[in-house]
Design a protein around this motif. Structure first.
Motif, PDB file in Angstrom:
ATOM      1  N   SER A  75       1.980   3.883  -4.004  1.00 55.01           N
ATOM      2  CA  SER A  75       2.400   5.293  -3.993  1.00 55.01           C
ATOM      3  C   SER A  75       3.225   5.615  -5.225  1.00 55.01           C
ATOM      4  O   SER A  75       3.077   6.691  -5.817  1.00 55.01           O
ATOM      5  N   LEU A  76       4.089   4.700  -5.634  1.00 52.43           N
ATOM      6  CA  LEU A  76       4.876   4.910  -6.847  1.00 52.43           C
ATOM      7  C   LEU A  76       3.963   4.970  -8.072  1.00 52.43           C
ATOM      8  O   LEU A  76       4.097   5.856  -8.911  1.00 52.43           O
ATOM      9  N   ASP A 105       0.817  -1.220   0.000  1.00 52.08           N
ATOM     10  CA  ASP A 105       0.000   0.000   0.000  1.00 52.08           C
ATOM     11  C   ASP A 105       0.852   1.272   0.000  1.00 52.08           C
ATOM     12  O   ASP A 105       0.533   2.229  -0.684  1.00 52.08           O
ATOM     13  N   THR A 106       1.933   1.282   0.753  1.00 52.52           N
ATOM     14  CA  THR A 106       2.710   2.514   0.855  1.00 52.52           C
ATOM     15  C   THR A 106       3.721   2.673  -0.270  1.00 52.52           C
ATOM     16  O   THR A 106       3.889   3.772  -0.794  1.00 52.52           O
ATOM     17  N   SER A 107       4.383   1.611  -0.655  1.00 51.15           N
ATOM     18  CA  SER A 107       5.463   1.739  -1.639  1.00 51.15           C
ATOM     19  C   SER A 107       5.004   1.550  -3.074  1.00 51.15           C
ATOM     20  O   SER A 107       5.171   2.435  -3.911  1.00 51.15           O
ATOM     21  N   GLN A 122       0.850   5.742  -8.119  1.00 53.68           N
ATOM     22  CA  GLN A 122       0.042   6.954  -7.996  1.00 53.68           C
ATOM     23  C   GLN A 122       0.853   8.168  -8.457  1.00 53.68           C
ATOM     24  O   GLN A 122       0.334   9.035  -9.172  1.00 53.68           O
ATOM     25  N   ALA A 123       2.120   8.237  -8.092  1.00 56.60           N
ATOM     26  CA  ALA A 123       2.971   9.363  -8.492  1.00 56.60           C
ATOM     27  C   ALA A 123       3.209   9.367 -10.000  1.00 56.60           C
ATOM     28  O   ALA A 123       3.217  10.427 -10.630  1.00 56.60           O
ATOM     29  N   SER A 127      -0.005  10.705 -11.745  1.00 57.50           N
ATOM     30  CA  SER A 127      -0.575  11.978 -11.316  1.00 57.50           C
ATOM     31  C   SER A 127      -0.375  13.046 -12.389  1.00 57.50           C
ATOM     32  O   SER A 127       0.535  12.979 -13.200  1.00 57.50           O
ATOM     33  N   LYS A 160      -4.571  12.854  -8.471  1.00 61.63           N
ATOM     34  CA  LYS A 160      -4.016  11.516  -8.293  1.00 61.63           C
ATOM     35  C   LYS A 160      -5.113  10.477  -8.460  1.00 61.63           C
ATOM     36  O   LYS A 160      -6.257  10.709  -8.060  1.00 61.63           O
ATOM     37  N   LYS A 205      -5.917   5.071  -4.661  1.00 61.23           N
ATOM     38  CA  LYS A 205      -5.261   3.776  -4.527  1.00 61.23           C
ATOM     39  C   LYS A 205      -6.230   2.603  -4.664  1.00 61.23           C
ATOM     40  O   LYS A 205      -5.854   1.558  -5.186  1.00 61.23           O
TER      41      LYS A 205
END
Length: 59
Positions: free
Chosen positions: A27-28, A22-24, A30-31, A34, A44, A47
């Motif tokens: 997030s990648l 979920d975090t790594s 999502q970035a 974006s 964005k 998730k």
């Protein structure tokens, strides 16, 4: 002789596999997806939507 000092290691993991995903990973993704509007707002992809896309589902 120890290769790693005992106080550097823990008996349990600090982050679960699900939390890491979920975090790594998300997030990648999502970035990378974006976009910035003309007004300067960052858009964005949520998730929960990313989780359903091929290639981003948990294996």
């Amino acid at each position: 002789m120890r290769l790693v000092p005992r106080y550097w290691a823990r008996p349990t993991l600090l982050v679960s596999a699900g939390r890491y995903y979920d975090t790594s990973v998300l997030s990648l993704a999502q970035a990378e997806r974006s976009m910035v509007t003309l007004g300067g707002k960052v858009l964005k992809t949520p998730k929960d939507l990313l989780r359903t896309q091929p290639g981003l589902k948990r294996g």
